[in-house]
Design a protein around this motif. Structure first.
Motif, PDB file in Angstrom:
ATOM      1  N   LEU A  14       0.897  -1.109  -0.090  1.00  7.68           N
ATOM      2  CA  LEU A  14      -0.008  -0.040  -0.073  1.00  7.68           C
ATOM      3  C   LEU A  14       0.801   1.371   0.002  1.00  7.68           C
ATOM      4  O   LEU A  14       0.484   2.206  -0.738  1.00  7.68           O
ATOM      5  CB  LEU A  14      -0.978   0.019   1.190  1.00  7.68           C
ATOM      6  N   VAL A  15       2.215   1.093   0.863  1.00  5.08           N
ATOM      7  CA  VAL A  15       2.677   2.537   0.917  1.00  5.08           C
ATOM      8  C   VAL A  15       4.204   1.883   1.246  1.00  5.08           C
ATOM      9  O   VAL A  15       4.613   1.471   2.299  1.00  5.08           O
ATOM     10  CB  VAL A  15       2.425   3.235   2.274  1.00  5.08           C
ATOM     11  N   PRO A  16       4.860   2.042  -0.015  1.00  6.97           N
ATOM     12  CA  PRO A  16       6.241   1.779   0.137  1.00  6.97           C
ATOM     13  C   PRO A  16       7.128   2.434   1.064  1.00  6.97           C
ATOM     14  O   PRO A  16       6.948   3.577   1.453  1.00  6.97           O
ATOM     15  CB  PRO A  16       6.880   1.809  -1.269  1.00  6.97           C
ATOM     16  N   PRO A  17       8.329   1.817   1.790  1.00 13.38           N
ATOM     17  CA  PRO A  17       9.185   2.325   2.646  1.00 13.38           C
ATOM     18  C   PRO A  17       9.807   3.649   1.913  1.00 13.38           C
ATOM     19  O   PRO A  17       9.844   3.355   0.539  1.00 13.38           O
ATOM     20  CB  PRO A  17      10.110   1.408   3.040  1.00 13.38           C
ATOM     21  N   PRO A  18      10.312   4.365   2.471  1.00 12.88           N
ATOM     22  CA  PRO A  18      11.083   5.407   2.088  1.00 12.88           C
ATOM     23  C   PRO A  18      12.412   4.670   1.274  1.00 12.88           C
ATOM     24  O   PRO A  18      12.864   3.883   1.560  1.00 12.88           O
ATOM     25  CB  PRO A  18      11.883   6.225   3.081  1.00 12.88           C
ATOM     26  N   ALA A  19      12.832   5.552   0.041  1.00 10.79           N
ATOM     27  CA  ALA A  19      13.899   5.097  -0.721  1.00 10.79           C
ATOM     28  C   ALA A  19      15.129   5.066   0.116  1.00 10.79           C
ATOM     29  O   ALA A  19      15.928   4.317  -0.178  1.00 10.79           O
ATOM     30  CB  ALA A  19      13.986   6.167  -2.002  1.00 10.79           C
ATOM     31  N   THR A  20      15.208   5.926   1.027  1.00 12.24           N
ATOM     32  CA  THR A  20      16.595   6.162   1.710  1.00 12.24           C
ATOM     33  C   THR A  20      15.876   6.305   3.341  1.00 12.24           C
ATOM     34  O   THR A  20      16.049   7.338   3.773  1.00 12.24           O
ATOM     35  CB  THR A  20      17.316   7.249   1.460  1.00 12.24           C
ATOM     36  N   PRO A  21      15.841   5.007   4.139  1.00  8.92           N
ATOM     37  CA  PRO A  21      15.287   5.188   5.329  1.00  8.92           C
ATOM     38  C   PRO A  21      16.224   5.750   6.334  1.00  8.92           C
ATOM     39  O   PRO A  21      17.467   5.281   5.930  1.00  8.92           O
ATOM     40  CB  PRO A  21      14.806   3.746   5.569  1.00  8.92           C
ATOM     41  N   VAL A  22      15.765   6.236   7.225  1.00  5.53           N
ATOM     42  CA  VAL A  22      16.531   6.558   8.504  1.00  5.53           C
ATOM     43  C   VAL A  22      16.459   5.518   9.651  1.00  5.53           C
ATOM     44  O   VAL A  22      15.352   5.506  10.278  1.00  5.53           O
ATOM     45  CB  VAL A  22      16.196   8.153   8.859  1.00  5.53           C
ATOM     46  N   PHE A  23      17.541   4.807   9.723  1.00  6.96           N
ATOM     47  CA  PHE A  23      17.414   3.797  10.826  1.00  6.96           C
ATOM     48  C   PHE A  23      18.253   4.332  12.037  1.00  6.96           C
ATOM     49  O   PHE A  23      19.337   4.934  11.864  1.00  6.96           O
ATOM     50  CB  PHE A  23      18.121   2.424  10.418  1.00  6.96           C
ATOM     51  N   GLY A  24      17.755   4.010  13.253  1.00  6.35           N
ATOM     52  CA  GLY A  24      18.646   3.929  14.376  1.00  6.35           C
ATOM     53  C   GLY A  24      19.791   3.140  14.439  1.00  6.35           C
ATOM     54  O   GLY A  24      19.633   2.011  13.521  1.00  6.35           O
ATOM     55  N   THR A  25      20.725   3.421  15.096  1.00  7.54           N
ATOM     56  CA  THR A  25      21.838   2.220  14.937  1.00  7.54           C
ATOM     57  C   THR A  25      22.089   1.505  16.194  1.00  7.54           C
ATOM     58  O   THR A  25      23.060   0.562  16.279  1.00  7.54           O
ATOM     59  CB  THR A  25      23.251   3.256  14.904  1.00  7.54           C
ATOM     60  N   ARG A  26      21.184   1.896  17.343  1.00  4.98           N
ATOM     61  CA  ARG A  26      21.549   0.754  18.383  1.00  4.98           C
ATOM     62  C   ARG A  26      20.909  -0.664  18.242  1.00  4.98           C
ATOM     63  O   ARG A  26      20.070  -0.763  17.505  1.00  4.98           O
ATOM     64  CB  ARG A  26      20.964   1.367  19.756  1.00  4.98           C
ATOM     65  N   ASP A  27      21.231  -1.398  19.234  1.00  5.17           N
ATOM     66  CA  ASP A  27      21.037  -2.691  18.964  1.00  5.17           C
ATOM     67  C   ASP A  27      19.700  -2.905  20.051  1.00  5.17           C
ATOM     68  O   ASP A  27      19.579  -2.238  20.956  1.00  5.17           O
ATOM     69  CB  ASP A  27      21.970  -3.628  19.822  1.00  5.17           C
ATOM     70  N   TRP A  28      18.805  -3.552  19.277  1.00  4.04           N
ATOM     71  CA  TRP A  28      17.224  -3.679  20.020  1.00  4.04           C
ATOM     72  C   TRP A  28      17.436  -4.165  21.421  1.00  4.04           C
ATOM     73  O   TRP A  28      16.641  -3.600  22.225  1.00  4.04           O
ATOM     74  CB  TRP A  28      16.482  -4.709  19.283  1.00  4.04           C
TER      75      TRP A  28
END
Length: 179
Positions: A14-28
């Motif tokens: 329905l709604v594709p993710p951003p072309a350049t997503p912004v991810f956090g860098t910490r471990d879950w």
């Protein structure tokens, strides 16, 4: 759309993710330890695909992996305004706020000041989605579905009621952008 797709795959269609997503860098696991709370698996999977993002310039979802240890320690204060209102008007603002037992934990918000989160009752995979609609705080809404299932219902247009919570986003195209 095929019914055997996961809610995340249905949302992606329905709604594709951003072309350049912004991810956090910490471990879950590090984030969960710092929060003192394990978050639902569908939220984790969503963020690993979409990152911190905003749908239609209206509904924002944060990636908790962007939080520092110090910011995680402040998480119990996120809904302090609601707690203050509840203290003065308990009949109009009845929800518990995390870290209170079963309390509301924030995962997103809208440009209109609405809050989206879970009621932390039971196992994380069972937490119902809860909405606190700005200006109608006494009209909290619970949905017995995962965050991603709720987003599919909203993005598909299947979710709209008289609650005042908007479908789509006030004329903005339903796209997902990094935030």
């Amino acid at each position: 759309m095929a019914k055997d797709l996961s809610p995340l795959d249905r949302l992606t269609a329905l709604v594709p993710p951003p072309a350049t997503p912004v991810f956090g860098t910490r471990d879950w696991d590090e984030v969960f330890a710092d929060l003192g709370l394990r978050l639902p698996g569908d939220y984790v999977a969503f963020l690993e695909r979409y990152g911190s993002c905003q749908f239609a310039r209206w509904l924002s979802i944060k990636d908790d992996r962007t939080l520092t240890q110090e910011q995680c320690a402040l998480a119990p204060e996120w809904m302090e305004d609601y707690r203050d209102l509840r203290e003065d008007f308990p009949e109009e603002f009845p929800l518990a706020m995390w870290p209170e037992p079963g309390g509301f934990f924030l995962w997103g918000s809208t440009i209109d000041g609405d809050y989206l989160g879970w009621m932390t009752v039971g196992a994380p995979e069972e937490w119902p989605v809860a909405l606190i609609i700005h200006g109608y705080e006494e009209q909290e809404h619970l949905a017995r579905e995962t965050m991603t299932e709720w987003l599919v219902g909203w993005a598909s247009g299947a979710r709209f009621d008289s609650s005042g919570f908007a479908r789509g986003a006030e004329g903005h195209p339903l796209v997902c952008e990094p935030w």
